[in-house]
Design a protein around this motif. Sequence first.
Motif, PDB file in Angstrom:
ATOM      1  N   SER A 396       0.830  -1.212   0.000  1.00 31.61           N
ATOM      2  CA  SER A 396       0.000   0.000   0.000  1.00 31.61           C
ATOM      3  C   SER A 396       0.861   1.257   0.000  1.00 31.61           C
ATOM      4  O   SER A 396       2.025   1.227   0.415  1.00 31.61           O
ATOM      5  CB  SER A 396      -0.934   0.007   1.212  1.00 31.61           C
ATOM      6  OG  SER A 396      -0.182   0.114   2.405  1.00 31.61           O
ATOM      7  N   GLU A 457      -6.310  -7.090  -7.068  1.00 34.33           N
ATOM      8  CA  GLU A 457      -7.387  -6.423  -6.320  1.00 34.33           C
ATOM      9  C   GLU A 457      -6.872  -5.080  -5.823  1.00 34.33           C
ATOM     10  O   GLU A 457      -5.759  -4.980  -5.295  1.00 34.33           O
ATOM     11  CB  GLU A 457      -7.832  -7.280  -5.129  1.00 34.33           C
ATOM     12  CG  GLU A 457      -8.989  -6.626  -4.367  1.00 34.33           C
ATOM     13  CD  GLU A 457      -9.365  -7.370  -3.088  1.00 34.33           C
ATOM     14  OE1 GLU A 457     -10.548  -7.672  -2.924  1.00 34.33           O
ATOM     15  OE2 GLU A 457      -8.467  -7.612  -2.265  1.00 34.33           O
ATOM     16  N   GLU A 459      -7.740  -1.804  -3.348  1.00 37.44           N
ATOM     17  CA  GLU A 459      -8.541  -1.238  -2.265  1.00 37.44           C
ATOM     18  C   GLU A 459      -8.127   0.218  -2.079  1.00 37.44           C
ATOM     19  O   GLU A 459      -6.937   0.539  -2.118  1.00 37.44           O
ATOM     20  CB  GLU A 459      -8.313  -1.985  -0.952  1.00 37.44           C
ATOM     21  CG  GLU A 459      -8.801  -3.409  -0.936  1.00 37.44           C
ATOM     22  CD  GLU A 459      -8.586  -4.063   0.422  1.00 37.44           C
ATOM     23  OE1 GLU A 459      -8.660  -3.346   1.441  1.00 37.44           O
ATOM     24  OE2 GLU A 459      -8.326  -5.270   0.470  1.00 37.44           O
ATOM     25  N   CYS A 460      -9.103   1.091  -1.862  1.00 38.20           N
ATOM     26  CA  CYS A 460      -8.800   2.506  -1.652  1.00 38.20           C
ATOM     27  C   CYS A 460      -9.722   3.056  -0.566  1.00 38.20           C
ATOM     28  O   CYS A 460     -10.946   2.875  -0.631  1.00 38.20           O
ATOM     29  CB  CYS A 460      -8.974   3.288  -2.955  1.00 38.20           C
ATOM     30  SG  CYS A 460      -8.422   5.003  -2.832  1.00 38.20           S
ATOM     31  N   GLN A 461      -9.136   3.709   0.404  1.00 39.08           N
ATOM     32  CA  GLN A 461      -9.912   4.241   1.533  1.00 39.08           C
ATOM     33  C   GLN A 461      -9.349   5.596   1.939  1.00 39.08           C
ATOM     34  O   GLN A 461      -8.141   5.735   2.136  1.00 39.08           O
ATOM     35  CB  GLN A 461      -9.831   3.265   2.708  1.00 39.08           C
ATOM     36  CG  GLN A 461     -10.627   3.684   3.929  1.00 39.08           C
ATOM     37  CD  GLN A 461     -10.585   2.627   5.026  1.00 39.08           C
ATOM     38  OE1 GLN A 461      -9.903   1.617   4.899  1.00 39.08           O
ATOM     39  NE2 GLN A 461     -11.313   2.867   6.103  1.00 39.08           N
ATOM     40  N   ALA A 468     -13.749   0.910   2.753  1.00 42.68           N
ATOM     41  CA  ALA A 468     -12.832   0.937   1.616  1.00 42.68           C
ATOM     42  C   ALA A 468     -13.574   0.564   0.335  1.00 42.68           C
ATOM     43  O   ALA A 468     -14.478  -0.268   0.348  1.00 42.68           O
ATOM     44  CB  ALA A 468     -11.667  -0.023   1.843  1.00 42.68           C
ATOM     45  N   SER A 469     -13.195   1.201  -0.768  1.00 38.88           N
ATOM     46  CA  SER A 469     -13.719   0.820  -2.086  1.00 38.88           C
ATOM     47  C   SER A 469     -12.815  -0.274  -2.644  1.00 38.88           C
ATOM     48  O   SER A 469     -11.589  -0.198  -2.540  1.00 38.88           O
ATOM     49  CB  SER A 469     -13.724   2.025  -3.022  1.00 38.88           C
ATOM     50  OG  SER A 469     -14.560   3.045  -2.524  1.00 38.88           O
ATOM     51  N   ARG A 470     -13.426  -1.284  -3.240  1.00 37.71           N
ATOM     52  CA  ARG A 470     -12.647  -2.415  -3.770  1.00 37.71           C
ATOM     53  C   ARG A 470     -12.977  -2.659  -5.236  1.00 37.71           C
ATOM     54  O   ARG A 470     -14.088  -2.439  -5.670  1.00 37.71           O
ATOM     55  CB  ARG A 470     -12.932  -3.697  -2.973  1.00 37.71           C
ATOM     56  CG  ARG A 470     -12.344  -3.691  -1.576  1.00 37.71           C
ATOM     57  CD  ARG A 470     -12.644  -5.003  -0.863  1.00 37.71           C
ATOM     58  NE  ARG A 470     -11.990  -5.070   0.435  1.00 37.71           N
ATOM     59  CZ  ARG A 470     -12.504  -4.555   1.551  1.00 37.71           C
ATOM     60  NH1 ARG A 470     -13.682  -3.939   1.507  1.00 37.71           N
ATOM     61  NH2 ARG A 470     -11.845  -4.641   2.680  1.00 37.71           N
TER      62      ARG A 470
END
Length: 566
Positions: A396, A457, A459-461, A468-470
Amino acid sequence: MAAKQVIGIDLGTTNSAVAVWQDGKAQLIANKYGARLTPSVVGLDDAGHLLIGQPAHTRLTTHPHLTQASFKRYMGSEAALRLGTQTFRAEELSAILLRQLKEDAESWLGQSITDAVITVPAYFNDVQRRAVKNAGKLAGLNVLRLLNEPTAASLAFGLLENREQKYLTFDLGGGTFDVSVIDMFEGVVEVRASSGDVQLGGDDFSEAICQWMLNQQPELKAALPAVKPILLEQAERLKLALSNLPEASAELIWQDRRWCWSMNEEQLDHCCQTLIARLQQPVMQALHDARFSLQELDHVLLVGGATRMPLVRQAVARLFGRFPRHDLHPDEAVALGAGVQAGMVMEDAAVEEIILTDVMPFSLGVETAKESYGRLEEGFFLPLIERNTWLPVSKSKTVSTVADNQTCVLLKIYQGEGRRVKDNVYLGEMNIEVPPRKAGEVSLDIRFTYTLDGLLEIECQHNESPNASRMVIEKVPGQMSQELIEQSLQKLNDLKRHPRDRQENRDLLLRGSRLFEVLLGEERAWIDNVMSVFEQALASQDERRIADVRQKVYEALSQFDERGSK
């Protein structure tokens, strides 16, 4: 309960092969012509019936408009490849070839097959890898694992010489070039780094020779493209001849005139200089990323049909300061390694102690903006997962908004090594809503997770949200949609296949062959006559006659019990 049978497939640019793990070793499966290599060529005969492998290969120069080869190079693109009046994507042509390999394996094993491991060039990007998976799906295969080609060869070599060692696999095939640096210790085959060139292979050396031939006889340029397939065939013959002789000749009869060429090793070396030079950069890149020096390598292992060329072997010897090894058959090593991986997937006891680690061939990251001379400039690449990171991996990074009162962030995902995203491969994007704040006050944590199966995959938060958006990258430009896959399945099913290739006829031929093997004397001769009648009916391609004879043959064979006695 025995594990479900898995096959290993080397889907090559020039030749393909299929292997299986049995009796504690990987074994190559012969096709219906008795050969372990199947030319990666698909075509149509004059009646529109499908030709696969050797029958298609024999028509490459005589019927180029009805034949396609080297389509692996177009995997993951929207290139339209023609067979007569029809157009196909590379995935569709690959699926036809994979389906044939699947059927050859089923005939050899005497059982249906659904699961497979398929090899890919180590330097195939995410789009190209997904194209291979789609080809497998179109062929009726569940692709359990994509295995890098030099890694597959390294697996086969590792079992052959099971000891602690460091070596580089130099894999130059018909259409692609791959390099992997391997560290083998205590049953672990660890890929330390991979590099390569997906547009460099034996085909390019043939093309270079072809261009030399045209330069020697410039009058032939007026006859292009009609004469090009024949010239390429002669160039291939020159290339093969110069692998064993210091000088070779070729000739072409065109429009009642004879054209002749004579080529020696020095001329071959001169016309292929640029290609030889291109081999060095991926080698040095892989060694740099693996943090190995040339002196630390115990061996250099040659794989791929193009490494038979003395010109290539000499270049490798000069580069490494030692003679390379070619213990394994250059055309079979990758398929054998795929067979080993199939055994590992099946959790066979003979390979349960082997651990294989592989690496990410390309960097993965997102587009960012930077302030330059008082203004914001977009289009920069921020890597999250660097190339040659061990798989599986999850990493990340944190980024921030760049404008006041920004309400959303468009996260664009790319794969590659370029500083600018325009030089990399676009994979997808996701839109993240953020609260309106001053620039830099909203931060976003972006996490990339990449699996051994090649799934990415994201993930963003942001810092003011608990959720979180996945997104899983599944559909990218150049890749076949599900709708297109369904259309392709129907198109492939509608293609005319020679009657002998249809499953009901294949099964009956196989049944007759097995009875012939167990019977003796007059009974064996009787079976031979019955099967000859059936083969003649198949050769006629008369559907009514075939159906009638097939029924009679079925009834005749049914007179024998399981022991083959009348």
